[in-house]
Design a protein around this motif. Structure first.
Motif, PDB file in Angstrom:
ATOM      1  N   PHE A   1     -16.533  -1.313   5.256  1.00 32.95           N
ATOM      2  CA  PHE A   1     -17.104  -2.606   4.903  1.00 32.95           C
ATOM      3  C   PHE A   1     -17.266  -3.530   6.104  1.00 32.95           C
ATOM      4  O   PHE A   1     -18.143  -4.393   6.101  1.00 32.95           O
ATOM      5  N   SER A   2     -16.457  -3.344   7.135  1.00 30.27           N
ATOM      6  CA  SER A   2     -16.608  -4.190   8.323  1.00 30.27           C
ATOM      7  C   SER A   2     -17.663  -3.645   9.282  1.00 30.27           C
ATOM      8  O   SER A   2     -17.915  -4.247  10.328  1.00 30.27           O
ATOM      9  N   GLY A   3     -18.269  -2.509   8.938  1.00 27.67           N
ATOM     10  CA  GLY A   3     -19.322  -1.928   9.769  1.00 27.67           C
ATOM     11  C   GLY A   3     -18.813  -1.052  10.896  1.00 27.67           C
ATOM     12  O   GLY A   3     -19.584  -0.643  11.762  1.00 27.67           O
ATOM     13  N   GLU A   4     -17.536  -0.731  10.881  1.00 26.35           N
ATOM     14  CA  GLU A   4     -16.938   0.080  11.937  1.00 26.35           C
ATOM     15  C   GLU A   4     -16.895   1.573  11.603  1.00 26.35           C
ATOM     16  O   GLU A   4     -16.519   2.379  12.446  1.00 26.35           O
ATOM     17  N   ARG A   5     -17.240   1.951  10.393  1.00 32.72           N
ATOM     18  CA  ARG A   5     -17.147   3.349   9.958  1.00 32.72           C
ATOM     19  C   ARG A   5     -18.401   3.725   9.189  1.00 32.72           C
ATOM     20  O   ARG A   5     -18.857   2.977   8.334  1.00 32.72           O
ATOM     21  N   ASN A   6     -18.951   4.913   9.496  1.00 34.36           N
ATOM     22  CA  ASN A   6     -20.107   5.376   8.740  1.00 34.36           C
ATOM     23  C   ASN A   6     -19.878   6.744   8.094  1.00 34.36           C
ATOM     24  O   ASN A   6     -20.795   7.320   7.532  1.00 34.36           O
ATOM     25  N   ALA A   7     -18.654   7.254   8.185  1.00 32.28           N
ATOM     26  CA  ALA A   7     -18.286   8.503   7.500  1.00 32.28           C
ATOM     27  C   ALA A   7     -16.797   8.436   7.179  1.00 32.28           C
ATOM     28  O   ALA A   7     -16.014   7.877   7.943  1.00 32.28           O
ATOM     29  N   PHE A   8     -16.444   9.013   6.052  1.00 26.59           N
ATOM     30  CA  PHE A   8     -15.049   9.030   5.643  1.00 26.59           C
ATOM     31  C   PHE A   8     -14.422  10.373   5.995  1.00 26.59           C
ATOM     32  O   PHE A   8     -15.071  11.406   5.912  1.00 26.59           O
ATOM     33  N   ASP A   9     -13.165  10.337   6.382  1.00 25.58           N
ATOM     34  CA  ASP A   9     -12.415  11.537   6.712  1.00 25.58           C
ATOM     35  C   ASP A   9     -11.110  11.491   5.924  1.00 25.58           C
ATOM     36  O   ASP A   9     -10.051  11.154   6.462  1.00 25.58           O
ATOM     37  N   LEU A  10     -11.217  11.777   4.652  1.00 24.61           N
ATOM     38  CA  LEU A  10     -10.082  11.709   3.747  1.00 24.61           C
ATOM     39  C   LEU A  10      -9.925  13.034   3.012  1.00 24.61           C
ATOM     40  O   LEU A  10     -10.921  13.727   2.755  1.00 24.61           O
ATOM     41  N   HIS A  11      -8.699  13.354   2.650  1.00 29.30           N
ATOM     42  CA  HIS A  11      -8.477  14.518   1.785  1.00 29.30           C
ATOM     43  C   HIS A  11      -8.769  14.057   0.360  1.00 29.30           C
ATOM     44  O   HIS A  11      -8.153  13.113  -0.133  1.00 29.30           O
ATOM     45  N   LEU A  12      -9.745  14.687  -0.282  1.00 29.20           N
ATOM     46  CA  LEU A  12     -10.189  14.280  -1.612  1.00 29.20           C
ATOM     47  C   LEU A  12      -9.716  15.268  -2.668  1.00 29.20           C
ATOM     48  O   LEU A  12      -9.624  16.470  -2.412  1.00 29.20           O
ATOM     49  N   ASN A  13      -9.437  14.750  -3.840  1.00 29.26           N
ATOM     50  CA  ASN A  13      -8.982  15.578  -4.948  1.00 29.26           C
ATOM     51  C   ASN A  13      -9.596  15.086  -6.267  1.00 29.26           C
ATOM     52  O   ASN A  13      -8.876  14.731  -7.188  1.00 29.26           O
ATOM     53  N   PRO A  14     -10.942  15.060  -6.333  1.00 26.35           N
ATOM     54  CA  PRO A  14     -11.575  14.590  -7.574  1.00 26.35           C
ATOM     55  C   PRO A  14     -11.414  15.622  -8.685  1.00 26.35           C
ATOM     56  O   PRO A  14     -11.387  16.826  -8.426  1.00 26.35           O
ATOM     57  N   GLN A  15     -11.319  15.138  -9.910  1.00 27.40           N
ATOM     58  CA  GLN A  15     -11.191  16.022 -11.061  1.00 27.40           C
ATOM     59  C   GLN A  15     -12.517  16.074 -11.797  1.00 27.40           C
ATOM     60  O   GLN A  15     -13.108  15.028 -12.096  1.00 27.40           O
ATOM     61  N   GLY A  16     -12.992  17.277 -12.067  1.00 25.99           N
ATOM     62  CA  GLY A  16     -14.244  17.454 -12.783  1.00 25.99           C
ATOM     63  C   GLY A  16     -14.526  18.924 -12.981  1.00 25.99           C
ATOM     64  O   GLY A  16     -13.731  19.788 -12.582  1.00 25.99           O
TER      65      GLY A  16
ATOM     66  N   ILE B   1       0.855  -1.184   0.000  1.00 25.61           N
ATOM     67  CA  ILE B   1       0.000   0.000   0.000  1.00 25.61           C
ATOM     68  C   ILE B   1       0.896   1.241   0.000  1.00 25.61           C
ATOM     69  O   ILE B   1       1.668   1.446   0.946  1.00 25.61           O
ATOM     70  N   PRO B   2       0.810   2.087  -1.028  1.00 23.64           N
ATOM     71  CA  PRO B   2       1.567   3.333  -1.006  1.00 23.64           C
ATOM     72  C   PRO B   2       1.165   4.168   0.214  1.00 23.64           C
ATOM     73  O   PRO B   2      -0.010   4.180   0.602  1.00 23.64           O
ATOM     74  N   SER B   3       2.107   4.851   0.793  1.00 19.73           N
ATOM     75  CA  SER B   3       1.835   5.590   2.034  1.00 19.73           C
ATOM     76  C   SER B   3       0.704   6.602   1.868  1.00 19.73           C
ATOM     77  O   SER B   3      -0.092   6.791   2.785  1.00 19.73           O
ATOM     78  N   CYS B   4       0.600   7.235   0.704  1.00 17.12           N
ATOM     79  CA  CYS B   4      -0.441   8.250   0.505  1.00 17.12           C
ATOM     80  C   CYS B   4      -1.842   7.640   0.397  1.00 17.12           C
ATOM     81  O   CYS B   4      -2.833   8.364   0.454  1.00 17.12           O
ATOM     82  N   LEU B   5      -1.928   6.305   0.263  1.00 18.81           N
ATOM     83  CA  LEU B   5      -3.227   5.638   0.132  1.00 18.81           C
ATOM     84  C   LEU B   5      -3.587   4.785   1.342  1.00 18.81           C
ATOM     85  O   LEU B   5      -4.673   4.217   1.403  1.00 18.81           O
ATOM     86  N   GLN B   6      -2.694   4.706   2.326  1.00 18.91           N
ATOM     87  CA  GLN B   6      -2.925   3.840   3.483  1.00 18.91           C
ATOM     88  C   GLN B   6      -4.189   4.208   4.242  1.00 18.91           C
ATOM     89  O   GLN B   6      -4.967   3.326   4.629  1.00 18.91           O
ATOM     90  N   GLU B   7      -4.420   5.478   4.450  1.00 20.93           N
ATOM     91  CA  GLU B   7      -5.605   5.897   5.205  1.00 20.93           C
ATOM     92  C   GLU B   7      -6.884   5.564   4.440  1.00 20.93           C
ATOM     93  O   GLU B   7      -7.880   5.139   5.030  1.00 20.93           O
ATOM     94  N   ALA B   8      -6.866   5.731   3.136  1.00 19.77           N
ATOM     95  CA  ALA B   8      -8.044   5.398   2.331  1.00 19.77           C
ATOM     96  C   ALA B   8      -8.346   3.905   2.409  1.00 19.77           C
ATOM     97  O   ALA B   8      -9.506   3.509   2.577  1.00 19.77           O
ATOM     98  N   VAL B   9      -7.323   3.070   2.320  1.00 22.78           N
ATOM     99  CA  VAL B   9      -7.520   1.621   2.412  1.00 22.78           C
ATOM    100  C   VAL B   9      -8.071   1.263   3.787  1.00 22.78           C
ATOM    101  O   VAL B   9      -9.022   0.494   3.912  1.00 22.78           O
ATOM    102  N   SER B  10      -7.499   1.844   4.813  1.00 22.57           N
ATOM    103  CA  SER B  10      -7.936   1.571   6.180  1.00 22.57           C
ATOM    104  C   SER B  10      -9.402   1.966   6.387  1.00 22.57           C
ATOM    105  O   SER B  10     -10.196   1.186   6.915  1.00 22.57           O
ATOM    106  N   GLN B  11      -9.767   3.166   5.952  1.00 25.60           N
ATOM    107  CA  GLN B  11     -11.140   3.633   6.146  1.00 25.60           C
ATOM    108  C   GLN B  11     -12.134   2.826   5.308  1.00 25.60           C
ATOM    109  O   GLN B  11     -13.251   2.551   5.754  1.00 25.60           O
ATOM    110  N   LEU B  12     -11.740   2.428   4.115  1.00 29.82           N
ATOM    111  CA  LEU B  12     -12.626   1.615   3.284  1.00 29.82           C
ATOM    112  C   LEU B  12     -12.857   0.252   3.938  1.00 29.82           C
ATOM    113  O   LEU B  12     -13.993  -0.227   3.998  1.00 29.82           O
TER     114      LEU B  12
END
Length: 156
Positions: free
Chosen positions: A52-67, A37-48
Protein backbone atom coordinates in the motif's frame (compact mmCIF):
# COMPACT_ATOMS: atom_id res chain seq x y z
CA UNK A 1 -5.53 -20.36 13.31
CA UNK A 2 -4.37 -16.86 14.26
CA UNK A 3 -6.00 -13.68 13.00
CA UNK A 4 -5.41 -9.94 12.94
CA UNK A 5 -7.39 -6.90 11.83
CA UNK A 6 -5.48 -4.03 10.24
CA UNK A 7 -6.41 -0.75 8.61
CA UNK A 8 -5.73 -0.38 4.87
CA UNK A 9 -6.59 2.44 2.46
CA UNK A 10 -9.52 0.30 1.30
CA UNK A 11 -10.95 -0.66 4.67
CA UNK A 12 -10.20 -3.06 7.49
CA UNK A 13 -8.46 -6.25 6.40
CA UNK A 14 -8.58 -9.53 8.27
CA UNK A 15 -5.58 -11.80 7.88
CA UNK A 16 -5.82 -15.42 9.03
CA UNK A 17 -3.11 -18.02 9.05
CA UNK A 18 -0.77 -20.20 11.00
CA UNK A 19 2.63 -21.83 10.56
CA UNK A 20 1.19 -23.62 7.49
CA UNK A 21 0.71 -20.27 5.73
CA UNK A 22 -1.76 -17.47 5.13
CA UNK A 23 -5.24 -18.91 4.62
CA UNK A 24 -7.33 -15.79 4.13
CA UNK A 25 -6.96 -12.08 3.56
CA UNK A 26 -10.30 -10.35 3.31
CA UNK A 27 -12.11 -7.09 3.95
CA UNK A 28 -14.41 -6.88 6.95
CA UNK A 29 -16.76 -4.30 8.42
CA UNK A 30 -17.14 -2.87 11.90
CA UNK A 31 -14.44 -4.68 13.87
CA UNK A 32 -11.83 -3.36 16.24
CA UNK A 33 -8.27 -3.19 14.95
CA UNK A 34 -5.78 -5.58 16.52
CA UNK A 35 -3.13 -4.34 18.91
CA UNK A 36 -0.67 -7.20 18.60
CA UNK A 37 0.51 -9.05 15.53
CA UNK A 38 0.82 -12.84 15.91
CA UNK A 39 4.30 -13.95 14.87
CA UNK A 40 2.96 -16.15 12.05
CA UNK A 41 1.23 -13.10 10.50
CA UNK A 42 3.98 -10.48 10.91
CA UNK A 43 5.41 -10.96 7.43
CA UNK A 44 1.98 -10.72 5.82
CA UNK A 45 1.23 -7.47 7.66
CA UNK A 46 4.62 -6.07 6.71
CA UNK A 47 4.28 -6.97 3.02
CA UNK A 48 0.72 -5.65 2.83
CA UNK A 49 1.83 -2.32 4.32
CA UNK A 50 4.72 -2.17 1.83
CA UNK A 51 2.28 -2.84 -1.03
CA UNK A 52 0.00 0.00 0.00
CA UNK A 53 2.91 2.39 0.50
CA UNK A 54 4.14 1.65 -3.04
CA UNK A 55 7.28 -0.15 -1.91
CA UNK A 56 6.22 -3.67 -2.99
CA UNK A 57 4.83 -5.00 -6.25
CA UNK A 58 4.94 -8.75 -5.52
CA UNK A 59 4.18 -10.80 -2.45
CA UNK A 60 6.50 -13.49 -1.11
CA UNK A 61 4.38 -15.31 1.43
CA UNK A 62 3.68 -18.95 2.19
CA UNK A 63 0.01 -19.34 1.23
CA UNK A 64 -2.46 -21.95 2.39
CA UNK A 65 -5.82 -21.15 0.77
CA UNK A 66 -8.61 -23.69 1.14
CA UNK A 67 -10.64 -24.63 -1.91
CA UNK A 68 -11.22 -27.22 -4.59
CA UNK A 69 -8.38 -28.36 -6.83
CA UNK A 70 -9.88 -26.33 -9.69
CA UNK A 71 -10.15 -23.20 -7.54
CA UNK A 72 -6.54 -23.59 -6.40
CA UNK A 73 -5.42 -23.94 -10.03
CA UNK A 74 -7.30 -20.75 -10.96
CA UNK A 75 -5.91 -18.89 -7.93
CA UNK A 76 -2.38 -20.03 -8.74
CA UNK A 77 -2.76 -18.61 -12.25
CA UNK A 78 -3.54 -15.20 -10.75
CA UNK A 79 0.01 -15.03 -9.39
CA UNK A 80 1.27 -15.02 -12.98
CA UNK A 81 -0.42 -11.71 -13.86
CA UNK A 82 2.32 -9.08 -13.59
CA UNK A 83 1.99 -6.06 -11.36
CA UNK A 84 0.46 -3.17 -13.30
CA UNK A 85 -0.99 -5.47 -15.98
CA UNK A 86 -4.41 -6.99 -16.56
CA UNK A 87 -5.76 -10.15 -18.13
CA UNK A 88 -9.28 -10.90 -19.30
CA UNK A 89 -11.35 -13.77 -17.95
CA UNK A 90 -11.16 -15.31 -21.43
CA UNK A 91 -7.36 -15.06 -21.46
CA UNK A 92 -7.23 -16.65 -18.02
CA UNK A 93 -9.47 -19.52 -19.19
CA UNK A 94 -7.24 -20.04 -22.26
CA UNK A 95 -4.10 -20.11 -20.11
CA UNK A 96 -5.76 -22.72 -17.91
CA UNK A 97 -6.43 -24.79 -21.04
CA UNK A 98 -10.19 -24.56 -21.52
CA UNK A 99 -11.85 -21.59 -23.20
CA UNK A 100 -15.26 -23.04 -22.34
CA UNK A 101 -14.43 -22.82 -18.61
CA UNK A 102 -14.64 -19.02 -18.61
CA UNK A 103 -17.64 -18.94 -16.25
CA UNK A 104 -16.06 -21.46 -13.89
CA UNK A 105 -12.84 -19.42 -13.91
CA UNK A 106 -14.78 -16.26 -13.12
CA UNK A 107 -16.62 -18.05 -10.30
CA UNK A 108 -13.35 -19.32 -8.84
CA UNK A 109 -11.90 -15.80 -9.01
CA UNK A 110 -14.95 -14.64 -7.07
CA UNK A 111 -14.13 -17.12 -4.30
CA UNK A 112 -10.49 -15.98 -4.03
CA UNK A 113 -9.70 -16.06 -0.28
CA UNK A 114 -6.50 -14.02 -0.55
CA UNK A 115 -7.48 -10.48 -1.51
CA UNK A 116 -4.65 -8.58 -3.26
CA UNK A 117 -2.05 -11.33 -2.65
CA UNK A 118 -3.72 -13.43 -5.35
CA UNK A 119 -4.54 -10.48 -7.63
CA UNK A 120 -8.00 -11.25 -8.99
CA UNK A 121 -8.45 -7.48 -9.28
CA UNK A 122 -6.17 -7.70 -12.34
CA UNK A 123 -8.77 -9.75 -14.25
CA UNK A 124 -11.13 -7.66 -16.36
CA UNK A 125 -13.88 -8.14 -18.92
CA UNK A 126 -13.05 -8.86 -22.56
CA UNK A 127 -14.16 -5.34 -23.46
CA UNK A 128 -11.81 -3.82 -20.86
CA UNK A 129 -14.57 -3.21 -18.34
CA UNK A 130 -14.10 -3.60 -14.61
CA UNK A 131 -16.41 -6.50 -13.91
CA UNK A 132 -16.85 -9.04 -11.17
CA UNK A 133 -15.07 -7.92 -8.02
CA UNK A 134 -16.34 -9.13 -4.65
CA UNK A 135 -14.77 -6.16 -2.84
CA UNK A 136 -16.67 -3.67 -4.97
CA UNK A 137 -15.73 -2.16 -8.31
CA UNK A 138 -14.48 1.05 -6.67
CA UNK A 139 -11.82 -1.02 -4.85
CA UNK A 140 -10.86 -2.83 -8.05
CA UNK A 141 -10.46 0.53 -9.79
CA UNK A 142 -8.38 1.86 -6.86
CA UNK A 143 -6.09 -1.19 -6.91
CA UNK A 144 -5.53 -1.02 -10.67
CA UNK A 145 -4.76 2.70 -10.45
CA UNK A 146 -2.43 2.05 -7.50
CA UNK A 147 -0.54 -0.50 -9.60
CA UNK A 148 -0.47 1.58 -12.77
CA UNK A 149 3.14 2.50 -13.57
CA UNK A 150 1.91 5.51 -15.55
CA UNK A 151 0.19 7.23 -12.61
CA UNK A 152 -0.77 10.80 -13.31
CA UNK A 153 1.21 13.18 -11.14
CA UNK A 154 -0.52 16.15 -9.64
CA UNK A 155 0.35 19.45 -11.27
CA UNK A 156 -0.55 21.42 -8.16
Amino acid sequence: MESIYIQTPLGIAKIEGDKQGIATLSLVEDVALSNEIPSCLQEAVSQLNEYFSGERNAFDLHLNPQGTDFQKKVWKSLEEIPFGKTRTYLEQAKILGDVKAIRAVAAANGKNPLWIVLPCHRVIGSDGSLTGYAGGLWRKKWLLEHENPMRQQSLF
